[in-house]
Design an enzyme around this catalytic site. Sequence first.
Site, mmCIF file in Angstrom:
data_model
loop_
_atom_site.group_PDB
_atom_site.id
_atom_site.type_symbol
_atom_site.label_atom_id
_atom_site.label_comp_id
_atom_site.label_asym_id
_atom_site.label_seq_id
_atom_site.Cartn_x
_atom_site.Cartn_y
_atom_site.Cartn_z
ATOM 1 N N CYS A 260 0.798 -1.233 0.000
ATOM 2 C CA CYS A 260 0.000 0.000 0.000
ATOM 3 C C CYS A 260 0.827 1.277 0.000
ATOM 4 O O CYS A 260 0.784 2.040 -0.969
ATOM 5 C CB CYS A 260 -0.920 0.017 1.222
ATOM 6 S SG CYS A 260 -2.089 -1.335 1.221
HETATM 7 N N1 LIG Z 1 -2.861 -5.963 2.181
HETATM 8 C C1 LIG Z 1 -3.322 -4.921 2.833
HETATM 9 O O1 LIG Z 1 -3.026 -4.737 4.010
HETATM 10 C C2 LIG Z 1 -4.281 -3.922 2.183
HETATM 11 C C3 LIG Z 1 -4.877 -2.954 2.998
HETATM 12 C C4 LIG Z 1 -5.769 -2.045 2.451
HETATM 13 C C5 LIG Z 1 -6.024 -2.081 1.077
HETATM 14 N N2 LIG Z 1 -5.435 -3.013 0.278
HETATM 15 C C6 LIG Z 1 -5.775 -3.015 -1.145
HETATM 16 O O2 LIG Z 1 -6.640 -4.107 -1.416
HETATM 17 C C7 LIG Z 1 -6.382 -4.642 -2.708
HETATM 18 C C8 LIG Z 1 -6.043 -6.113 -2.610
HETATM 19 O O3 LIG Z 1 -4.860 -6.257 -1.841
HETATM 20 P P1 LIG Z 1 -4.411 -7.629 -1.207
HETATM 21 O O4 LIG Z 1 -3.324 -7.300 -0.245
HETATM 22 O O5 LIG Z 1 -5.591 -8.392 -0.723
HETATM 23 O O6 LIG Z 1 -3.820 -8.366 -2.502
HETATM 24 P P2 LIG Z 1 -3.422 -9.918 -2.646
HETATM 25 O O7 LIG Z 1 -2.409 -9.981 -3.720
HETATM 26 O O8 LIG Z 1 -3.117 -10.508 -1.300
HETATM 27 O O9 LIG Z 1 -4.764 -10.616 -3.149
HETATM 28 C C9 LIG Z 1 -5.348 -10.347 -4.372
HETATM 29 C C10 LIG Z 1 -6.009 -11.632 -4.874
HETATM 30 O O10 LIG Z 1 -6.679 -11.308 -6.093
HETATM 31 C C11 LIG Z 1 -6.525 -12.400 -6.989
HETATM 32 N N3 LIG Z 1 -6.774 -11.929 -8.343
HETATM 33 C C12 LIG Z 1 -5.964 -11.219 -9.168
HETATM 34 N N4 LIG Z 1 -6.585 -10.966 -10.325
HETATM 35 C C13 LIG Z 1 -7.814 -11.506 -10.246
HETATM 36 C C14 LIG Z 1 -8.916 -11.559 -11.126
HETATM 37 N N5 LIG Z 1 -8.885 -11.004 -12.324
HETATM 38 N N6 LIG Z 1 -10.019 -12.218 -10.709
HETATM 39 C C15 LIG Z 1 -10.055 -12.813 -9.485
HETATM 40 N N7 LIG Z 1 -9.048 -12.770 -8.598
HETATM 41 C C16 LIG Z 1 -7.930 -12.128 -8.985
HETATM 42 C C17 LIG Z 1 -5.123 -12.886 -6.717
HETATM 43 O O11 LIG Z 1 -4.944 -14.220 -7.150
HETATM 44 C C18 LIG Z 1 -5.039 -12.755 -5.188
HETATM 45 O O12 LIG Z 1 -5.472 -13.934 -4.545
HETATM 46 C C19 LIG Z 1 -5.270 -3.781 -3.296
HETATM 47 O O13 LIG Z 1 -5.843 -2.739 -4.032
HETATM 48 C C20 LIG Z 1 -4.603 -3.201 -2.062
HETATM 49 O O14 LIG Z 1 -3.960 -1.961 -2.340
HETATM 50 C C21 LIG Z 1 -4.563 -3.944 0.806
#
Ligand SMILES: NC(=O)c1ccc[n+]([C@@H]2O[C@H](COP(=O)([O-])OP(=O)(O)OC[C@H]3O[C@@H](n4cnc5c(N)ncnc54)[C@H](O)[C@@H]3O)[C@@H](O)[C@H]2O)c1
Length: 428
Positions: A260
């Site tokens: 992030c």
């Molecule tokens: N990790 C954090 O602490 C956090 C906190 C706040 C916001 N976010 C935001 O949330 C979002 C997700 O982050 P995350 O950490 O969960 O990511 P992540 O990489 O852990 O998980 C994302 C998931 O999406 C899947 N994916 C990718 N493309 C896809 C598609 N076309 N269809 C279905 N699934 C698909 C991936 O396989 C993966 O399992 C990002 O925008 C991030 O900036 C993350």
Amino acid sequence: MKIAIVGLGYVGLPLSLQFARSGATVLGLDIDSTKVDALNGGRSYIKHITGADIQAMVGKKAFSASTDFSLIKNVSAVIICVPTPLNKNREPDISFITETGKAVAPHLQKGTVVVLESTTYPGTTDEDLREVLEAGSGLKAGIDFHLAFSPEREDPGNPQSVVATIPKVVGGYTPACLEKAVGLYSIAIKTLVPVSSCRVAEATKLLENTFRSVNIALVNELKVVYSAMGIDVWEVINAAKTKPFGFMAFYPGPGLGGHCIPIDPFYLTWKAREYGQHTRFIELAGEINTGMPEYVIHRLADALNERSKSVKGSKVLVLGLAYKPNVDDDRESPSYVLLEMLKQRGALVSYYDPYVPVIKHTREHPQWAGTKSIAWDRTTVEGFDAVLLATNHASVNYQELADWSPCIIDTRNAMVSIKTKPGHVAKA
Ligand SMILES: NC(=O)c1ccc[n+]([C@@H]2O[C@H](COP(=O)([O-])OP(=O)(O)OC[C@H]3O[C@@H](n4cnc5c(N)ncnc54)[C@H](O)[C@@H]3O)[C@@H](O)[C@H]2O)c1
């Protein structure tokens, strides 16, 4: 209520479980079949989520996972939690969102509410996502289906951070979209914060993350300035935070990490250009924060020099590969930058991280895939000329580190209350 959550990572999986616990029937969708198989088998791939938590929800049929997007026709809400990285040129890559939109659209039913949670620039939901959903479904947002944005506020590794009790900002494409989205989240989340549009909700998340990036940059800069004056910045911050108002403690480190803070502010920078605006605070914070690994390596070189050693040929252990303590998330971790800089300078590098026993393949650092953490024992740790402490995992025995390592470069103030010899630890 049947809902689909798309993207079962650090955000989507805990959210799915929270909805399932709250009485919804949750369909988790992901393109990664290994994750889907693990979840249906009751296994977790995230350190702070237990297999038992997943088994409980799978067992009572409140949660199941699939790669089949056609199942969307059976749900009344779709929540999208897919990655939003930067591309090689450090520009937003929203292709994961638009690809998800294209996969969801053909199965979208009238009356469904679609909410985007991925962090992104203002306009993504009501322009980019809306366009692909409308084109692929033949339906109109705000008329045939509801559209909203609600940013995630997950804080992995923080036991106080519980999905159900973190207030959640929600913005809708229309007032009716907002009402529907608030209704959806109120099943699982205690406090909702409605705002007037998707763009305000998107901008809120970017303010929150930019605030962190800028304040971390401030203390990183002060770390360097105060160090030159012989003042310990950690002692200063601990004193300053006794002020009961108008101050919030941020801590310096070896550089920004995680999915992030190093990335999201640049989503705003990119979008601001479209309006002829410049985000100078974001750029400056980025410059200071990305300069930190270089500073840390200089401090390490100085410490080795004191011992009549050069970086070239020295055995250096980087302690902690995850970007923050007590998690197994190594995305954008500054430890990779430190490993690479040390290797370039001819050091013989290894790492230790109890939560990252083997480095998985990543797009950013493919050359480290398969590298294993060293074992934590006296003989192994004693064999290094210096230890660069990059992440302060609570489970590491820092007294053993002090007893075993001849030279420690501490970027996290982890050694502050440990018995060490004079000159043994250099803060960086
Ligand atoms: N990790 C954090 O602490 C956090 C906190 C706040 C916001 N976010 C935001 O949330 C979002 C997700 O982050 P995350 O950490 O969960 O990511 P992540 O990489 O852990 O998980 C994302 C998931 O999406 C899947 N994916 C990718 N493309 C896809 C598609 N076309 N269809 C279905 N699934 C698909 C991936 O396989 C993966 O399992 C990002 O925008 C991030 O900036 C993350």
